[in-house]
Design a protein around this motif. Structure first.
Motif, PDB file in Angstrom:
ATOM      1  N   ARG A  95       0.839  -1.211   0.000  1.00 40.78           N
ATOM      2  CA  ARG A  95       0.000   0.000   0.000  1.00 40.78           C
ATOM      3  C   ARG A  95       0.869   1.254   0.000  1.00 40.78           C
ATOM      4  O   ARG A  95       0.564   2.245  -0.672  1.00 40.78           O
ATOM      5  CB  ARG A  95      -0.907  -0.045   1.228  1.00 40.78           C
ATOM      6  CG  ARG A  95      -1.899   1.056   1.337  1.00 40.78           C
ATOM      7  CD  ARG A  95      -2.810   0.764   2.518  1.00 40.78           C
ATOM      8  NE  ARG A  95      -3.726   1.841   2.778  1.00 40.78           N
ATOM      9  CZ  ARG A  95      -4.678   1.783   3.686  1.00 40.78           C
ATOM     10  NH1 ARG A  95      -4.829   0.691   4.423  1.00 40.78           N
ATOM     11  NH2 ARG A  95      -5.476   2.801   3.868  1.00 40.78           N
ATOM     12  N   THR A  97       3.941   1.537  -1.176  1.00 46.46           N
ATOM     13  CA  THR A  97       4.779   1.624  -2.368  1.00 46.46           C
ATOM     14  C   THR A  97       3.992   1.898  -3.641  1.00 46.46           C
ATOM     15  O   THR A  97       4.433   2.670  -4.488  1.00 46.46           O
ATOM     16  CB  THR A  97       5.576   0.317  -2.533  1.00 46.46           C
ATOM     17  OG1 THR A  97       6.321   0.091  -1.329  1.00 46.46           O
ATOM     18  CG2 THR A  97       6.538   0.405  -3.694  1.00 46.46           C
ATOM     19  N   PHE A  98       2.848   1.289  -3.775  1.00 48.42           N
ATOM     20  CA  PHE A  98       2.112   1.355  -5.041  1.00 48.42           C
ATOM     21  C   PHE A  98       0.781   2.099  -4.901  1.00 48.42           C
ATOM     22  O   PHE A  98      -0.192   1.755  -5.562  1.00 48.42           O
ATOM     23  CB  PHE A  98       1.865  -0.062  -5.572  1.00 48.42           C
ATOM     24  CG  PHE A  98       3.136  -0.833  -5.781  1.00 48.42           C
ATOM     25  CD1 PHE A  98       3.990  -0.515  -6.821  1.00 48.42           C
ATOM     26  CD2 PHE A  98       3.490  -1.853  -4.920  1.00 48.42           C
ATOM     27  CE1 PHE A  98       5.172  -1.212  -7.022  1.00 48.42           C
ATOM     28  CE2 PHE A  98       4.666  -2.568  -5.110  1.00 48.42           C
ATOM     29  CZ  PHE A  98       5.507  -2.245  -6.155  1.00 48.42           C
ATOM     30  N   ASN A  99       0.764   3.128  -4.095  1.00 49.56           N
ATOM     31  CA  ASN A  99      -0.467   3.864  -3.812  1.00 49.56           C
ATOM     32  C   ASN A  99      -0.477   5.183  -4.572  1.00 49.56           C
ATOM     33  O   ASN A  99       0.517   5.908  -4.582  1.00 49.56           O
ATOM     34  CB  ASN A  99      -0.546   4.119  -2.305  1.00 49.56           C
ATOM     35  CG  ASN A  99      -1.922   4.493  -1.832  1.00 49.56           C
ATOM     36  OD1 ASN A  99      -2.716   5.058  -2.564  1.00 49.56           O
ATOM     37  ND2 ASN A  99      -2.182   4.194  -0.577  1.00 49.56           N
ATOM     38  N   ASP A 100      -1.603   5.524  -5.170  1.00 45.36           N
ATOM     39  CA  ASP A 100      -1.734   6.805  -5.872  1.00 45.36           C
ATOM     40  C   ASP A 100      -2.013   7.966  -4.927  1.00 45.36           C
ATOM     41  O   ASP A 100      -1.859   9.123  -5.312  1.00 45.36           O
ATOM     42  CB  ASP A 100      -2.873   6.727  -6.904  1.00 45.36           C
ATOM     43  CG  ASP A 100      -2.535   5.791  -8.051  1.00 45.36           C
ATOM     44  OD1 ASP A 100      -1.338   5.599  -8.319  1.00 45.36           O
ATOM     45  OD2 ASP A 100      -3.480   5.246  -8.656  1.00 45.36           O
ATOM     46  N   ASP A 101      -2.403   7.649  -3.703  1.00 46.53           N
ATOM     47  CA  ASP A 101      -2.713   8.678  -2.706  1.00 46.53           C
ATOM     48  C   ASP A 101      -1.495   8.878  -1.810  1.00 46.53           C
ATOM     49  O   ASP A 101      -1.184   8.017  -0.979  1.00 46.53           O
ATOM     50  CB  ASP A 101      -3.925   8.239  -1.882  1.00 46.53           C
ATOM     51  CG  ASP A 101      -4.317   9.233  -0.812  1.00 46.53           C
ATOM     52  OD1 ASP A 101      -3.564  10.194  -0.555  1.00 46.53           O
ATOM     53  OD2 ASP A 101      -5.389   9.037  -0.202  1.00 46.53           O
ATOM     54  N   PRO A 102      -0.777  10.008  -1.956  1.00 45.15           N
ATOM     55  CA  PRO A 102       0.449  10.207  -1.178  1.00 45.15           C
ATOM     56  C   PRO A 102       0.219  10.198   0.336  1.00 45.15           C
ATOM     57  O   PRO A 102       1.047   9.698   1.087  1.00 45.15           O
ATOM     58  CB  PRO A 102       0.958  11.574  -1.625  1.00 45.15           C
ATOM     59  CG  PRO A 102       0.197  11.919  -2.848  1.00 45.15           C
ATOM     60  CD  PRO A 102      -1.043  11.109  -2.882  1.00 45.15           C
ATOM     61  N   ASP A 104      -2.155   8.554   2.028  1.00 51.07           N
ATOM     62  CA  ASP A 104      -2.404   7.179   2.451  1.00 51.07           C
ATOM     63  C   ASP A 104      -1.126   6.351   2.370  1.00 51.07           C
ATOM     64  O   ASP A 104      -0.857   5.520   3.237  1.00 51.07           O
ATOM     65  CB  ASP A 104      -3.507   6.560   1.585  1.00 51.07           C
ATOM     66  CG  ASP A 104      -3.964   5.225   2.118  1.00 51.07           C
ATOM     67  OD1 ASP A 104      -4.409   5.166   3.288  1.00 51.07           O
ATOM     68  OD2 ASP A 104      -3.862   4.229   1.368  1.00 51.07           O
ATOM     69  N   ALA A 105      -0.333   6.586   1.347  1.00 49.43           N
ATOM     70  CA  ALA A 105       0.946   5.877   1.214  1.00 49.43           C
ATOM     71  C   ALA A 105       1.871   6.200   2.384  1.00 49.43           C
ATOM     72  O   ALA A 105       2.522   5.304   2.933  1.00 49.43           O
ATOM     73  CB  ALA A 105       1.612   6.245  -0.107  1.00 49.43           C
TER      74      ALA A 105
END
Length: 125
Positions: A95, A97-102, A104-105
């Motif tokens: 989550r 590493t590959f999350n579009d939401d900075p 949440d990442a």
């Protein structure tokens, strides 16, 4: 005198139950940490290979703690705890590493790091 013996027997039973519960709690903590550190080590293999060696050593130390206190009949339960914790830690790292939401990442990485730090803080350097 009979009442004293009953009270003493009850007290000893409570002490034994408390000691057993504490051992199970420690065993669960060590099993969770072994699983979490396994996930971190696998993550580091992909993104930070050099760091995986230290994590590997930390994981080995936690496994030694498990082996030191694990009752013979607890192997399946310990393995279940390890796998569950590994999956949860791996999900956090994925989550992060590959999350579009900075935001949440960042939360996922901070949470994964906090869990890792809680595990490694138990170990002597």
């Amino acid at each position: 005198m009979r009442c004293f013996i009953c009270a003493l027997t009850l007290w000893l039973a409570v002490v034994a139950a408390t000691a057993h519960a504490q051992t199970v709690d420690r065993l669960r903590t060590f099993a969770d940490c072994a699983g979490r550190l396994s996930a971190v080590m696998e993550y580091q293999w992909m993104f930070d290979g050099a760091a995986s060696e230290q994590t590997k050593a930390q994981r080995a130390a936690v496994i030694e703690l498990i082996e030191a206190i694990m009752p013979q009949d607890a192997g399946r339960q310990v393995l279940h705890w390890r796998i569950t914790a590994k999956q949860a830690q791996s999900a956090l790292l994925t989550r992060a590493t590959f999350n579009d939401d900075p935001g949440d990442a960042a939360w996922a990485m901070q949470t994964a790091e906090r869990f890792r730090a809680e595990c490694t803080s138990m170990l002597l350097s």
